[in-house]
Design a protein around this motif. Structure first.
Motif, short mmCIF file in Angstrom:
data_model
loop_
_atom_site.label_atom_id
_atom_site.label_comp_id
_atom_site.label_asym_id
_atom_site.label_seq_id
_atom_site.Cartn_x
_atom_site.Cartn_y
_atom_site.Cartn_z
N VAL A 253 3.42 -1.39 -13.15
CA VAL A 253 3.39 -0.46 -12.04
C VAL A 253 4.28 0.72 -12.38
N LEU A 254 3.95 1.87 -11.83
CA LEU A 254 4.73 3.07 -12.09
C LEU A 254 5.63 3.39 -10.92
N SER A 255 6.77 3.98 -11.22
CA SER A 255 7.68 4.43 -10.18
C SER A 255 7.06 5.62 -9.46
N MET A 256 7.72 6.09 -8.40
CA MET A 256 7.21 7.24 -7.66
C MET A 256 7.09 8.45 -8.59
N ARG A 257 8.10 8.69 -9.40
CA ARG A 257 8.06 9.82 -10.33
C ARG A 257 6.94 9.64 -11.35
N ARG B 91 -5.71 -2.19 -3.36
CA ARG B 91 -4.72 -3.13 -2.81
C ARG B 91 -5.39 -4.43 -2.38
N LEU B 92 -6.57 -4.32 -1.75
CA LEU B 92 -7.30 -5.51 -1.34
C LEU B 92 -7.70 -6.35 -2.56
N LEU B 93 -8.14 -5.67 -3.61
CA LEU B 93 -8.51 -6.37 -4.83
C LEU B 93 -7.29 -7.04 -5.46
N GLY B 94 -6.15 -6.32 -5.43
CA GLY B 94 -4.92 -6.87 -6.00
C GLY B 94 -4.51 -8.15 -5.31
N ARG B 95 -4.72 -8.21 -4.02
CA ARG B 95 -4.38 -9.43 -3.27
C ARG B 95 -5.35 -10.56 -3.59
N PHE C 143 0.83 -1.21 0.00
CA PHE C 143 0.00 0.00 0.00
C PHE C 143 0.86 1.26 0.00
N ARG C 144 1.94 1.25 0.78
CA ARG C 144 2.77 2.46 0.88
C ARG C 144 3.40 2.84 -0.46
N SER C 145 3.51 1.88 -1.37
CA SER C 145 4.08 2.18 -2.68
C SER C 145 3.15 3.06 -3.52
#
Length: 203
Positions: free
Chosen positions: A102-106, A165-169, A36-38
């Protein structure tokens, strides 16, 4: 004061609940990132952008924009182009079976900025609805109204990424996310058509 806060929350929920480009992006990043923090960069960026737009609208930008006749048609026209493009990006960017994008922070920050600040549909909602609704309040009540609408954005985007995130899991194959993206692309194109109709009506 309490009336202004409740009014702001209701309006904000009404505007933010429909499945738009911004919501889709936040949800998808929550679903695709392993933790999630990502997804925090997209949550913070989208929330800050909404807060900025709300502050500008409540601060008086609404009066300036709505007093210029050509602004609305230009925004509607830009909205048709923007949403048509974002619908295409959403459709063509759907990951294949077993593929994870997935995308990086930038990347999250840049994309979130584009779907938040370059989305004429969102700008029209903020200026036309939130900005004008705030005019019935004065002083502290007006800014309490603004704070309530902005607060809903922060809570909504956090919850949306969390739901993703819940759906991803639960959906390790990514099939549901791909289906959601296809539906989202169709909805974005539907909004583009609607804005095209609004543009025609304003010409």
């Amino acid at each position: 004061m309490l009336e202004a806060v409740i009014h702001g929350m209701i309006i904000s929920f009404g505007l933010i609940l429909p499945l738009g480009v911004q919501n889709i992006f936040v949800f998808n990043q929550g679903a695709l990132h392993p933790k999630f923090r990502s997804a925090l960069p997209v949550i913070i960026t989208a929330s800050l952008c909404d807060t900025l737009l709300i502050a500008a609208a409540v601060g008086g930008v609404s009066l300036i924009v709505l007093s210029v006749e050509w602004v609305a048609p230009v925004l509607y026209g830009a909205g048709v182009v923007f949403l048509s493009f974002m619908g295409w990006k959403t459709w063509t960017g759907i990951p294949e079976e077993g593929e994870v994008k997935v995308l990086s922070m930038r990347g999250q920050v840049v994309y979130a900025l584009s779907v938040s600040l370059l989305n004429p549909h969102a700008i029209m909602d903020t200026i036309g609805v939130i900005g004008t609704s705030s005019l019935q309040y004065g002083g502290g009540e007006r800014w309490a109204f603004a704070a309530a609408t902005a607060g809903v954005s922060w809570l909504w985007f956090t919850g949306l990424a969390g739901a993703g995130r819940l759906l991803g899991r639960a959906d390790s194959s990514g099939r549901f996310v791909r289906l959601l993206n296809k539906i989202s692309a169709l909805l974005i194109w539907a909004v583009a058509i609607y804005m095209g109709m609004q543009l025609t009506a304003n010409l």
